[in-house]
Each structure stands twice: as C-alpha cells, then as structure tokens.
Design an enzyme around this catalytic site. Structure first.
Site, PDB file in Angstrom:
ATOM      1  N   ASP A 288     -51.812  10.482  32.322  1.00 10.58           N
ATOM      2  CA  ASP A 288     -50.794  11.018  33.226  1.00 10.58           C
ATOM      3  C   ASP A 288     -49.385  10.811  32.650  1.00 10.58           C
ATOM      4  O   ASP A 288     -49.139   9.878  31.883  1.00 10.58           O
ATOM      5  CB  ASP A 288     -50.920  10.306  34.574  1.00 10.58           C
ATOM      6  CG  ASP A 288     -50.044  10.888  35.649  1.00 10.58           C
ATOM      7  OD1 ASP A 288     -50.175  12.084  35.928  1.00 10.58           O
ATOM      8  OD2 ASP A 288     -49.221  10.139  36.213  1.00 10.58           O
ATOM      9  N   GLU A 322     -50.994  14.683  29.700  1.00  9.84           N
ATOM     10  CA  GLU A 322     -50.199  15.616  30.497  1.00  9.84           C
ATOM     11  C   GLU A 322     -48.759  15.583  29.988  1.00  9.84           C
ATOM     12  O   GLU A 322     -48.035  14.619  30.212  1.00  9.84           O
ATOM     13  CB  GLU A 322     -50.228  15.213  31.977  1.00  9.84           C
ATOM     14  CG  GLU A 322     -49.353  16.104  32.852  1.00  9.84           C
ATOM     15  CD  GLU A 322     -48.916  15.410  34.127  1.00  9.84           C
ATOM     16  OE1 GLU A 322     -48.736  16.119  35.130  1.00  9.84           O
ATOM     17  OE2 GLU A 322     -48.725  14.183  34.125  1.00  9.84           O
TER      18      GLU A 322
END
Length: 1021
Positions: A288, A322
């Site tokens: 993330d 990401e």
C-alpha cells in the site's frame, strides 16, 4: 541495483578495469521471469462472504462505536470473514483465478473518528497488531485453513501489506495537525542540533520532533510488535497535503506515519512480514501507499523480503506496489530503483478507461505500452505489471462506465465492460478482477461507494445502485456464475490458459487509430513455437476495417475469440481486418512467424556525455521480430551489471546513475542481440557521467516574474504595454489597483528595466524593478516614480472562508478546465467532476473554493480530463501567499501575490529582546508557514553569509504567544508587540544558550532565512 555478470579475468589478481561479459554470458540471461501468468481476484474480506456471524463484532461488546459493526452503514463492518472466503473458493476459482489478493487482514483499531467522521477499520488499513488476524475476520488458524484450501485448488494467496503507517494513536501535544516542513521544523538531536534524516539519523528523543507526541494512556501498548509503541519511530510532522515533501513525511489522513528513513524501522517492518512468509506460506505482497515512502526504504525492504522468500524456497515470490500515478516515468522507478517486482498499472488503467469508457483514441493504449521499457531490470519487466480496471479507492469500472456514459443503456454498458476486460486480459501483465465487478457492480464513486458486499446488503446507498447486466439489486446475494460478465471473464481466462502467448507472449504494436475512437492491434507471439496471434480491439460504436502489417506472410489467421472470419496475410505480411463495434477479436496464424534470412546486427547508442540521473540506452537492431537484446553497463571500474532484456522494438532500457557518481566517471555499455535461431551479435558504446545537480538552496523568495501594476484614472488600458529588453506584454491582468502586466525572468536575474508605452508614446521614464527587493511595483499614469510596497487602502481584506484562484492560459482556451481539490477544501472534488470557474475576467478564469474549518493550506490540481496544467500537484500555503492567487498556465509558481518581504538578516542589530526567563519580544509576523527559533553556539561562531547562517548551532524553538496581563502592566510600552516563549521541551538548555552567541531567526517552509538578529536584554535568569 542489478545483477552482476561474471567476466573473464586473468588468473593473476590486478587492478585492471573488469572486461565486459562475453556474448554467450549475456545471451544466456532470461528473457522473461515466471511472474507473468497470474489472474488476481481482489477482495475485501469484510465485503465478500459471512461464514461465521459469531465474529461479526470481533469479540467486542457495546455499540457500533465500540465494536465497529453496523451492516446498515457502508463505513462499518458488514460481517464478511475468512471462513466465508474459504467456503466460496469454488466461485472465485470459476473465474479462472490463479491468485487471491486480500485487503489487509491484520488486527485494526475498530473505530476512528468522531461524530459524522466516525467509521470502522473494516478495510484493514488501520493496523495496531501486525502479528494476528483481526478478530472480525477470524483467527490465525482460519487464515491457515484458507491458504491451504486455496493452494489445494491451485490458487495462490497474496496479502495487502502496509509499511507507511499504522492506526491513528499518536496525538499532537500542541493540538495542531497542519503539516510542519523539514525546512522550518527540522528534527533536533538530543543536544538540540538540527539534522537531515535523509543523510543520517542522529540520536533523538520525543523532544526533538516537530510536534510533541502524546499517546493516550489506554493506547500506550496498543501496537504490536512492541517497538511500534515508541513515538520516535514516527515522523510526527502533522497531516499530509499529499503534495511535495508532505507526501513522504505527513500523516496519511491522520494515520501515524512511520519514520521509514530509520534503519530500525526498515528492519522491523522486514521482520514483521518475513514472519508471515515463514509461518503461513503466503505467495506474495501487494504494498500500500508506495509513493508515500522514501525510495531508499523500498530498495532495502524489497531486497530483504525477496532474499528471505528465496531462502524459504519461494523464488517466485511477487511483490507489487500501489504507486498512484498515471505516468510511467513516476511509477517505473519503484521497480528499477526500489526493486519491487512490479506496480499496479495505474497508467494502463487510465488508458483503458479512456478507450473503453470515454471513447478516446485507441492510441491511448499504444502510448502507455510505448513506455514499457521503463520497467525493465535484471529481474523484472512490464509483463509483470499488475493490471486492473478500478478498485476500492478510486471506484469500480462499472461506476466509471455509468458516469462517463450517462445516456447509455444496459446493453452498451455491458459491451463496454466486456471490452475493458478484454483489453486487460489480452494485453501484457497480470489482470485483476475486483470482487463484484464480475457481477456488474457500479457505485456512485470511490472509497466507501465502491465497497459493496457480495452478500445481501442493508446499506441504503448500495441498495440504490443500478447494476450492469442484471436486474438484481444488492438486496440479494451476488454469487451468480451465469452473470454475463462472470461468464465473459471466465471465457477470457480459458482462452489465455489455452493460448498462454496471449498472457505473456512478446507484445508488438501493429496499429492504433489516433484521430478518435477506433482500432488498436497488437501481435502476441509465442517465442518458442514462433506462433503469432493478432489481438484487435475497437472502441468505436460502429465496425471498423483496418489494414496493417503482421509478422507472418502468406498465411491464414483463424478466429479464436470475437466475431470475425478468417483473414489472410499477403506476401508483404499485410492483413485487412474488420473489428465489430465495442468489441475485440483474437486470431491465430496458420504457420510460424517468418524466419529472418540474415543474422542479426545491433548498434548500441549510449547516453550523451554528461549523463546524470536516469538515462536511456537504445539498440538499433536489424533482424527478425523475435530478436531480443540484453543490456549491460559498467560505471567506472566497478563490476558489469545486467540492466535487463528487451524483447521487441524499440529496444530500450534505463539506467539510474546515483547522484554520488563523480563527474567524468567512465560509463561503458554492451548490448547483445539474440534472434529466434540463437544467432548472436553484440555492440559496445561508452560515455561519461556528468555532475549531478546540486540540491537547490532554500530561498526566502522566488522571483519568477517581474510584475508592474498600472493605474489610469480613465480605466482605459487598451493598447498600453509593458516594454522591456525587446519584449512587450499587454496589461492583461486586473485587480483592485487597476491593471497589471508581467514578464518572465530568468533565474539569477537581479533587475528588470522597463517602460510603459502605447503606439511609441511612453508614460513616464524608464524604471527598474529590483528583483532582490521585490518582484512587483505599482505606478500611476502620468507619474514618474514607483512604489515597491502595496499601496495602503487599495486592496480589500480577503474572505477567509474561501480561496480565489485566477487562472490565465496563454492560448485563451478555458473549455473544460477545472480544479480538483482535496486537503483544505470544504467539499473535496471527484476527479471526473472538477470545480468549474465561477466567472472570468480579462486575466482568465476565476475559481472559488470554500474552505474547511481550520484549513491552513489548499491542495489542488488544475486539469481538463486527464490533462494536467503542470505535472505535479499544487499546495497553496495561506501563510505564504494568502487566499487569493494568480496562476499562469504551465508554470508551477504563482504570478501573484509575490513574496512581498525582503529578508532582514543583520546580526549587528538586536531586534529581539528578553522579557523574562522564557519570553522575548520580537516584531516578526509569525504564520503557519514560518518558524521562529533561537540559534546558539560558541561566541563568534555564527554569522550570515549568502543568506544563510555559517553554523546552524543548536536550537531553542520559539512559540508565538500574547503578552500576559502582568507583562503588559509591567511593560506598557510593549503593548501590541509580538511575543514568543521558548518551547517547554527546550527550556532546560536556556542556560547553556546564554553562555554563548545567541541569534533569533525566522524561516519559511524551505528553511530559508526570513529574519536573523541578535538578542538583547538582561540575562533572563
């Protein structure tokens, strides 16, 4: 980092420059790695299936604010869990899934926020305990059973992991959360000396942090492992604006931002996730918020995880990140420098939406694929990219389709959804299906609006959704294997499984319509069997016929997918193909690819002399289309390193030259081409490294423009121009004073001479803007002088409730341009629905942005669709520029207002005066964009040179305060003056400071000095 290649060296040890690797050694480098045939199913466990209602409240009692469970609120736990996932594995497998990617399943803080902002950690991104499964989802044993069951069905399991932040536990002792920059608020070591944490992390305690960390007593041991409870493991700089430095150091929506520059944090986070690899046999990670963590962290962390997984026998362990950007130049460095295996392919996602949903030219796809070379390294390439159509943050593809095509019926939306899936499944990369997309889920936007449950929902907003391809609503379960999108995806999976070249075969561009909606064609080639497949997509609403050159002559291409008949290539390999509207076709050649008649040849082009940063190498190849090129490089006398392999033209690769590479360092390169018959040729080239650009010095002001304000009593400015150095500029701008004109100035310019004229007649004499003092002046018609200060009483006070942005485009075209706003805005906008101008004037468009209560800055982007005015995001700091600004299109700075102060740096004066033991008086204006401090050192050690202190010494931080009633009574002459008190954290060093030289300084957010003066007054002790 790259793989070192052994070169032949003489038996006797010497210090000669290592020779390049042999042609044979480079030719043996693999063309493709085994991380290119995954089909992911992304699922939020809370939103997929409820297999055990007993864990819905996570073992907690009380209201939803204690348990986090409320199935009627989309911001709270709905009841999904790991047992539900396990029970529904056959449904997931039926899509052809090879890997399940789960949103974080670690123990979360159940609820954060208060009032209307309260919501639960159902999504998994508010972690407190990294060692166990959140009880809302089940137990660690439930996870083991899920992984075993998935593996038994031939599916891998990937975790979504977080290294950027933890749950929000740390509070600010100052009860303020606006971002504090490194320039204005550097970290202080335990002696009070400022330091740059990117160079070294000095001994530091909580007193040396920008904000005072305060942890509620009930949460002092809330996090696991225990080292996460130490506040000095976090940046403590306040909330991120997601612009510039704050994107790395600020708290992401208030979450505690880990100090990832610290080696203890790197080691700790590596150990956390190594344990999950060892104990649970997971197959990879999605990481993330990668862009919010420093690049050096990724280089260390990803390398450590790769090595650990390899020691566990997991050489196919995949880590993808990401990186929220639609620009491959931004996303790719996290693969080439950060050593991740791949990233979530946001650039392709945007292109697919543009093509399949919005109807933009098919060449949008070709433009993304043309930059695939940027991802090439010794261990990765673009074929490992993880491709997707939408997600739980940005929104679903179904939602995009409805938003982009408001008048479309269900039949068209279904066709466009199929087309979008066909593009990602038939292009390079590992495609992702976001749970629910296969059932036609839509949603009104991103985040909570895109997180519908597959089991029956009680959420009113979800029940209102209009799904695609079905009449059902979210009031019933949605595990329907007969849904047209489920069947379409399963069919694509079968097609690529039976013809794996469609997944990771060599991808070569053949055709792309650039003028509007139309056709995009690629060849996918199996390099072992030399079989060519044609993949064509058409995003036009009518059939399109195109002619292009394939790689195989005189053969029939038979259809495998879509509505197409057999087509035949001619002697020149040309094919004419008709592609139906809003659909794709796949055809297979009847014989192997044409064989090249001659051996390959290659010419390597090195970067130009003086190369710095990221450079590109290009190989010009003559030979067959299945030739591949392996690149290697040597910096100075170091070892040769493989940079990667390119399997199709244009043959390119990148190399990063660290800033520490000395100027003039020899750069040597070698490229080896290998054709499909194993024939080899090579080429070498050389260059030299340049001098890396020195970091920009902090500046107290930026003079990008010289601005002249001009007032005529008659208000008629037609024909009047600002003339300087052969350049003229019309008085286009308007403000409360009158009109203004501007000229761009080069860096380092000290002054600009100008006249104001019309038709050869000047108004007043030649005058000069002294840029070292000011960037703007005010003049009156018929007068000879000019003012360098803002005329009193001319400009009305700003409305503190809003920001006003004046936007000028040199081309005069404002159609479709708007503002995307977030931090600081009362109502942040959706990207697809920017804030429109409220009006226009002679300068350009005028935008007004209502502000959130307490906002200290506004983050925004000026854009039209996906076209940005400037590549980066913008942040307006009210303390520096106020709340009304003027922008010129294409420039990153502000035209107006300029920085209207000149640094006052004079240590021969004593403008700061001690008032008592902890308070002093100093007439400088403190804002949210400045900091004030006392700098101390040995007597005579501190001076001002070139706008900076010769020694930054040690600091006593100053906090602006109002004089107390007692102080005003004792010293009535000080009434109305600015007072400061020494930060309580630094008061134990006041005595030490008074024994040496003491200087009061004020700084802007970059750290540049705005004021510096000596300190007078009797010893406050």
């Amino acid at each position: 980092m790259a793989t070192a290649v052994a070169a032949h060296t003489p038996a006797a040890a010497d210090h000669r420059t290592p020779p390049p690797p042999s042609d044979r050694a480079l030719a043996a480098e693999p063309a493709r790695h085994d991380l290119t045939r995954e089909q992911f199913y992304f699922v939020l466990p809370d939103r997929f299936a409820n297999g055990d209602p007993s864990n819905d409240r996570g073992g907690l009692t009380g209201s939803r604010l204690e348990t986090g469970f409320d199935p009627a609120d989309k911001g709270f736990y709905q009841g999904g869990d790991l047992k539900g996932l396990t029970q529904r594995l056959d449904y997931i497998k039926g899509l052809g899934t090879t890997a399940i990617w789960m949103a974080p399943i670690f123990k979360n803080k159940p609820v954060q926020g208060v009032g209307k902002d309260a919501s639960a950690g159902y999504h998994g991104y508010w972690i407190t305990d990294f060692t166990r499964v959140d009880p809302h989802f089940g137990t660690n044993d439930d996870l083991r059973k899920l992984i075993r069951a998935a593996h038994a069905k031939g599916m891998k399991v990937f975790f979504d992991v977080i290294t950027n932040h933890t749950a929000d536990v740390i509070r600010s002792g100052e009860n303020r959360y606006a971002y504090r920059s490194k320039g204005a608020y550097p970290y202080l070591d335990s002696t009070g000396r400022p330091f740059d944490d990117t160079a070294t992390v000095a001994p530091v305690d909580a007193d040396g942090l920008p904000y005072t960390p305060v942890v509620p007593a009930a949460e002092r041991n809330a996090k696991k492992p225990a080292w996460l409870n130490d506040p000095t493991m976090y940046h403590n700089r306040g909330d991120s604006t997601f612009v510039g430095e704050s994107g790395l150091y600020g708290d992401h929506t208030g979450l505690d931002d880990l100090w990832t520059e610290r080696p203890e944090v790197v080691r700790g986070l590596a150990e956390i996730y190594q344990r999950w690899v060892e104990d649970f046999g997971i197959d990879g990670f999605r990481v993330d918020t990668v862009k919010n963590v420093d690049m050096e962290f990724w280089t260390q962390w990803a390398t450590a995880l790769d090595a650990y997984a390899a020691r566990q026998g997991r050489k196919d362990f995949l880590i993808f990140g990401e990186v929220l950007s639609s620009d491959p130049a931004v996303t790719a460095p996290y693969v080439t420098r950060g050593r991740l295996d791949s990233t979530l392919d946001f650039p392709l996602q945007q292109a697919v939406r543009d093509v399949a949903s919005i109807g933009r030219p098919a060449s949008s796809l070709a433009e993304v694929f043309a930059q695939d070379y940027r991802y090439t390294t010794d261990k990765a390439n673009a074929y490992e990219q993880v491709t997707f159509l939408g997600n739980h943050d940005m929104g679903r593809i179904g939602g995009f389709l409805r938003k982009d095509n408001p008048g479309a019926d269900d039949r068209e939306l279904l066709a466009r959804a199929r087309l979008a899936n066909e593009i990602v499944f038939l292009s390079r990369g590992n495609p992702v299906v976001y749970a629910g997309d296969e059932q036609g889920f839509t949603g009104a936007g991103g985040d909570k609006e895109a997180r519908q449950t597959l089991f029956a929902s009680q959420v009113p907003d979800y029940l209102d959704d209009d799904l695609i391809g079905t009449d059902r609503t979210h009031a019933t379960d949605a595990y329907d294997p007969t849904h047209p999108l489920y069947r379409s995806i399963a069919g694509l999976s079968r097609l690529t499984r039976e013809h794996p070249a469609l997944r990771d075969g060599v991808q070569i561009e053949r055709y792309a319509d650039a003028a509007g909606a139309g056709v995009h064609v690629t060849s996918r080639i199996d390099p072992k069997r030399r079989t060519e497949y044609l993949v064509a997509v058409n995003n036009a609403t009518t059939p399109r016929t195109v002619t292009f050159r394939s790689g195989t002559s005189r053969t029939s291409f038979t259809p495998l997918h879509g509505r197409s008949g057999t087509v035949r290539s001619d002697a020149d390999r040309e094919v004419t193909l008709t592609v139906p509207a809003l659909s794709s076709v796949v055809l297979k050649a009847g014989r192997p690819l044409d064989t090249p008649r001659t051996a390959p040849a290659v010419t390597l082009r090195a970067p130009a002399a003086g190369a710095t940063g990221t450079v590109e190498l290009t190989a010009d190849v003559r030979g067959g289309e299945l030739s591949r090129v392996v690149f290697a490089a040597q910096v100075g006398d170091g070892p040769w390193q493989v940079l990667g392999s390119a399997d199709h033209a244009p043959y390119k690769v990148t190399q990063n030259l660290p800033d520490a590479t000395p100027e003039g360092t020899p750069l040597r390169y070698k490229a080896v081409v290998v054709d499909d018959r194993g024939r080899v040729a090579s080429s070498r080239a050389a260059s030299t490294a340049g001098k890396a650009a020195a970091p920009a010095r902090p500046s107290a002001f930026e003079r990008d423009y010289a601005v002249v304000h001009y007032r005529r009593p008659d208000g008629d400015y037609a024909g009047w121009k600002l003339a300087t150095g052969g350049t003229t500029a019309e008085f286009t701008g308007r403000d409360a004073f009158g009109a203004f004109a501007w000229v761009k100035v080069a860096s380092g310019t000290g002054s600009v001479s100008y006249t104001v004229e019309k038709d050869g007649t000047t108004d007043g004499p030649r005058r000069t803007v002294e840029l070292r003092r000011t960037g703007e002046v005010w003049i009156e018609a018929g007068a000879e002088g000019q003012s360098e200060t803002v005329p009193a009483g001319v400009y009305p006070p700003q409305d503190e409730r809003k920001v006003v942005v004046h936007y000028h485009r040199p081309d005069g075209d404002y159609t479709g341009w708007g503002l995307h706003t977030w931090t600081g805005a009362a109502a942040p906008t959706d990207w697809s629905r920017p804030l429109a101008p409220v009006g226009s004037d002679a300068f350009g468009a005028v935008f007004e942005v209502p502000l959130a209560e307490g906002a200290t800055s506004l983050s925004y982007i000026v854009h039209r669709g996906d076209e940005k005015d400037v590549p980066g995001d913008r942040s307006l700091e009210f303390g520096s520029h106020g709340k009304e600004v003027w922008l010129v299109g294409g420039d990153t700075g502000y035209l107006l207002p300029g920085i209207r102060t000149t640094p006052d740096l004079d240590l021969s004066r004593s403008e700061a005066t001690w008032l008592d033991a902890t308070t002093l008086v100093w007439d400088v204006r403190a804002t949210d964009s400045t900091s004030q401090q006392l700098v101390y050192g040995a007597p005579g050690s501190i001076a001002v040179e070139d706008g900076a202190l010769t020694d930054e010494g040690r600091w006593l931080r100053l906090l602006p305060v109002d004089l107390t009633a007692e102080q005003r009574t004792a010293r009535p002459e000080l009434a109305g003056r600015q007072a400061f008190t020494v930060d309580p954290r630094d008061r134990d060093r006041i005595g030490e400071a008074l024994r040496g030289q003491l200087v009061a300084t004020q700084r802007n957010t970059t750290g540049a000095l705005l004021a510096a003066t000596s300190v007078s007054g009797t010893d406050p002790r």
